[in-house]
Design a protein around this motif. Sequence first.
Motif, PDB file in Angstrom:
ATOM      1  N   GLN A  25       0.839  -1.202   0.000  1.00 49.50           N
ATOM      2  CA  GLN A  25       0.000   0.000   0.000  1.00 49.50           C
ATOM      3  C   GLN A  25       0.874   1.253   0.000  1.00 49.50           C
ATOM      4  O   GLN A  25       0.555   2.236  -0.651  1.00 49.50           O
ATOM      5  N   ARG A  26       1.993   1.187   0.704  1.00 47.57           N
ATOM      6  CA  ARG A  26       2.900   2.344   0.778  1.00 47.57           C
ATOM      7  C   ARG A  26       3.675   2.537  -0.524  1.00 47.57           C
ATOM      8  O   ARG A  26       3.932   3.660  -0.938  1.00 47.57           O
ATOM      9  N   HIS A  27       4.088   1.430  -1.142  1.00 50.44           N
ATOM     10  CA  HIS A  27       4.830   1.467  -2.405  1.00 50.44           C
ATOM     11  C   HIS A  27       4.039   0.667  -3.437  1.00 50.44           C
ATOM     12  O   HIS A  27       4.128  -0.558  -3.454  1.00 50.44           O
ATOM     13  N   PRO A  28       3.271   1.341  -4.283  1.00 50.47           N
ATOM     14  CA  PRO A  28       2.390   0.638  -5.210  1.00 50.47           C
ATOM     15  C   PRO A  28       3.087  -0.028  -6.396  1.00 50.47           C
ATOM     16  O   PRO A  28       2.435  -0.539  -7.286  1.00 50.47           O
ATOM     17  N   GLY A  29       4.404  -0.051  -6.386  1.00 51.65           N
ATOM     18  CA  GLY A  29       5.143  -0.741  -7.444  1.00 51.65           C
ATOM     19  C   GLY A  29       6.187  -1.637  -6.823  1.00 51.65           C
ATOM     20  O   GLY A  29       6.270  -1.773  -5.599  1.00 51.65           O
ATOM     21  N   TYR A  30       6.982  -2.259  -7.656  1.00 52.95           N
ATOM     22  CA  TYR A  30       8.029  -3.165  -7.187  1.00 52.95           C
ATOM     23  C   TYR A  30       9.254  -2.372  -6.743  1.00 52.95           C
ATOM     24  O   TYR A  30       9.575  -1.348  -7.324  1.00 52.95           O
ATOM     25  N   GLY A  50      10.676   7.021 -10.364  1.00 58.70           N
ATOM     26  CA  GLY A  50      11.531   6.939  -9.188  1.00 58.70           C
ATOM     27  C   GLY A  50      11.785   5.497  -8.785  1.00 58.70           C
ATOM     28  O   GLY A  50      11.870   4.618  -9.630  1.00 58.70           O
ATOM     29  N   PRO A  51      11.864   5.237  -7.473  1.00 55.62           N
ATOM     30  CA  PRO A  51      12.225   3.898  -7.016  1.00 55.62           C
ATOM     31  C   PRO A  51      11.089   2.877  -7.060  1.00 55.62           C
ATOM     32  O   PRO A  51      11.285   1.728  -6.741  1.00 55.62           O
ATOM     33  N   VAL A  52       9.894   3.297  -7.459  1.00 59.42           N
ATOM     34  CA  VAL A  52       8.754   2.390  -7.569  1.00 59.42           C
ATOM     35  C   VAL A  52       8.686   1.930  -9.024  1.00 59.42           C
ATOM     36  O   VAL A  52       8.357   2.693  -9.919  1.00 59.42           O
ATOM     37  N   LEU A  53       9.035   0.647  -9.237  1.00 50.74           N
ATOM     38  CA  LEU A  53       9.189   0.125 -10.592  1.00 50.74           C
ATOM     39  C   LEU A  53       7.963  -0.629 -11.094  1.00 50.74           C
ATOM     40  O   LEU A  53       7.233  -1.229 -10.313  1.00 50.74           O
ATOM     41  N   THR A  54       7.814  -0.639 -12.406  1.00 50.33           N
ATOM     42  CA  THR A  54       6.839  -1.525 -13.035  1.00 50.33           C
ATOM     43  C   THR A  54       7.511  -2.883 -13.215  1.00 50.33           C
ATOM     44  O   THR A  54       8.742  -3.003 -13.129  1.00 50.33           O
ATOM     45  N   LEU A  55       6.741  -3.898 -13.509  1.00 50.35           N
ATOM     46  CA  LEU A  55       7.309  -5.219 -13.736  1.00 50.35           C
ATOM     47  C   LEU A  55       8.272  -5.193 -14.928  1.00 50.35           C
ATOM     48  O   LEU A  55       9.343  -5.798 -14.877  1.00 50.35           O
ATOM     49  N   ALA A  56       7.929  -4.473 -15.969  1.00 50.67           N
ATOM     50  CA  ALA A  56       8.806  -4.379 -17.140  1.00 50.67           C
ATOM     51  C   ALA A  56      10.145  -3.742 -16.762  1.00 50.67           C
ATOM     52  O   ALA A  56      11.201  -4.168 -17.238  1.00 50.67           O
ATOM     53  N   GLU A  57      10.110  -2.728 -15.906  1.00 47.97           N
ATOM     54  CA  GLU A  57      11.355  -2.088 -15.467  1.00 47.97           C
ATOM     55  C   GLU A  57      12.194  -3.045 -14.621  1.00 47.97           C
ATOM     56  O   GLU A  57      13.414  -3.087 -14.755  1.00 47.97           O
ATOM     57  N   VAL A  58      11.543  -3.836 -13.775  1.00 46.63           N
ATOM     58  CA  VAL A  58      12.263  -4.831 -12.972  1.00 46.63           C
ATOM     59  C   VAL A  58      12.958  -5.821 -13.895  1.00 46.63           C
ATOM     60  O   VAL A  58      14.143  -6.123 -13.730  1.00 46.63           O
ATOM     61  N   GLU A  59      12.228  -6.319 -14.880  1.00 47.88           N
ATOM     62  CA  GLU A  59      12.809  -7.291 -15.802  1.00 47.88           C
ATOM     63  C   GLU A  59      13.992  -6.689 -16.556  1.00 47.88           C
ATOM     64  O   GLU A  59      15.001  -7.354 -16.753  1.00 47.88           O
ATOM     65  N   GLN A  60      13.907  -5.422 -16.954  1.00 50.91           N
ATOM     66  CA  GLN A  60      14.997  -4.772 -17.661  1.00 50.91           C
ATOM     67  C   GLN A  60      16.206  -4.591 -16.757  1.00 50.91           C
ATOM     68  O   GLN A  60      17.330  -4.862 -17.159  1.00 50.91           O
ATOM     69  N   TRP A  61      15.978  -4.153 -15.525  1.00 54.40           N
ATOM     70  CA  TRP A  61      17.085  -4.005 -14.572  1.00 54.40           C
ATOM     71  C   TRP A  61      17.794  -5.332 -14.381  1.00 54.40           C
ATOM     72  O   TRP A  61      19.017  -5.411 -14.405  1.00 54.40           O
ATOM     73  N   LEU A  62      17.021  -6.402 -14.148  1.00 54.70           N
ATOM     74  CA  LEU A  62      17.628  -7.700 -13.894  1.00 54.70           C
ATOM     75  C   LEU A  62      18.389  -8.211 -15.114  1.00 54.70           C
ATOM     76  O   LEU A  62      19.429  -8.846 -14.981  1.00 54.70           O
ATOM     77  N   ALA A  63      17.893  -7.915 -16.294  1.00 57.58           N
ATOM     78  CA  ALA A  63      18.594  -8.321 -17.518  1.00 57.58           C
ATOM     79  C   ALA A  63      19.924  -7.570 -17.655  1.00 57.58           C
ATOM     80  O   ALA A  63      20.909  -8.134 -18.125  1.00 57.58           O
ATOM     81  N   ASP A  64      19.963  -6.321 -17.218  1.00 59.96           N
ATOM     82  CA  ASP A  64      21.157  -5.486 -17.363  1.00 59.96           C
ATOM     83  C   ASP A  64      22.186  -5.706 -16.263  1.00 59.96           C
ATOM     84  O   ASP A  64      23.361  -5.390 -16.454  1.00 59.96           O
ATOM     85  N   LEU A  65      21.769  -6.243 -15.109  1.00 67.69           N
ATOM     86  CA  LEU A  65      22.704  -6.446 -14.001  1.00 67.69           C
ATOM     87  C   LEU A  65      23.628  -7.629 -14.282  1.00 67.69           C
ATOM     88  O   LEU A  65      23.175  -8.652 -14.807  1.00 67.69           O
TER      89      LEU A  65
END
Length: 68
Positions: A25-30, A50-65
């Motif tokens: 509820q406090r952070h409506p994204g990942y 900002g720091p509240v990510l969409t699922l697509a952004e999470v997947e992109q971050w993980l692919a780039d790490l």
Amino acid sequence: MSEERFAQLRRLAGRKGWTLQAPTQRHPGYLLTSGKPGAKDARIAFGANGPVLTLAEVEQWLADLPGG
């Protein structure tokens, strides 16, 4: 998103040294973080909103790490 897909992404984040948190509820994204909050080596992934990510952004971050 299915619980299974979230679990897969969470495990991948863990292998790369990051923590993936589900929306609340406090952070409506990942949230994708590395290190302990406030620690010198702490890092947080940022997306378009900002720091509240969409699922697509999470997947992109993980692919780039590196690792895992």
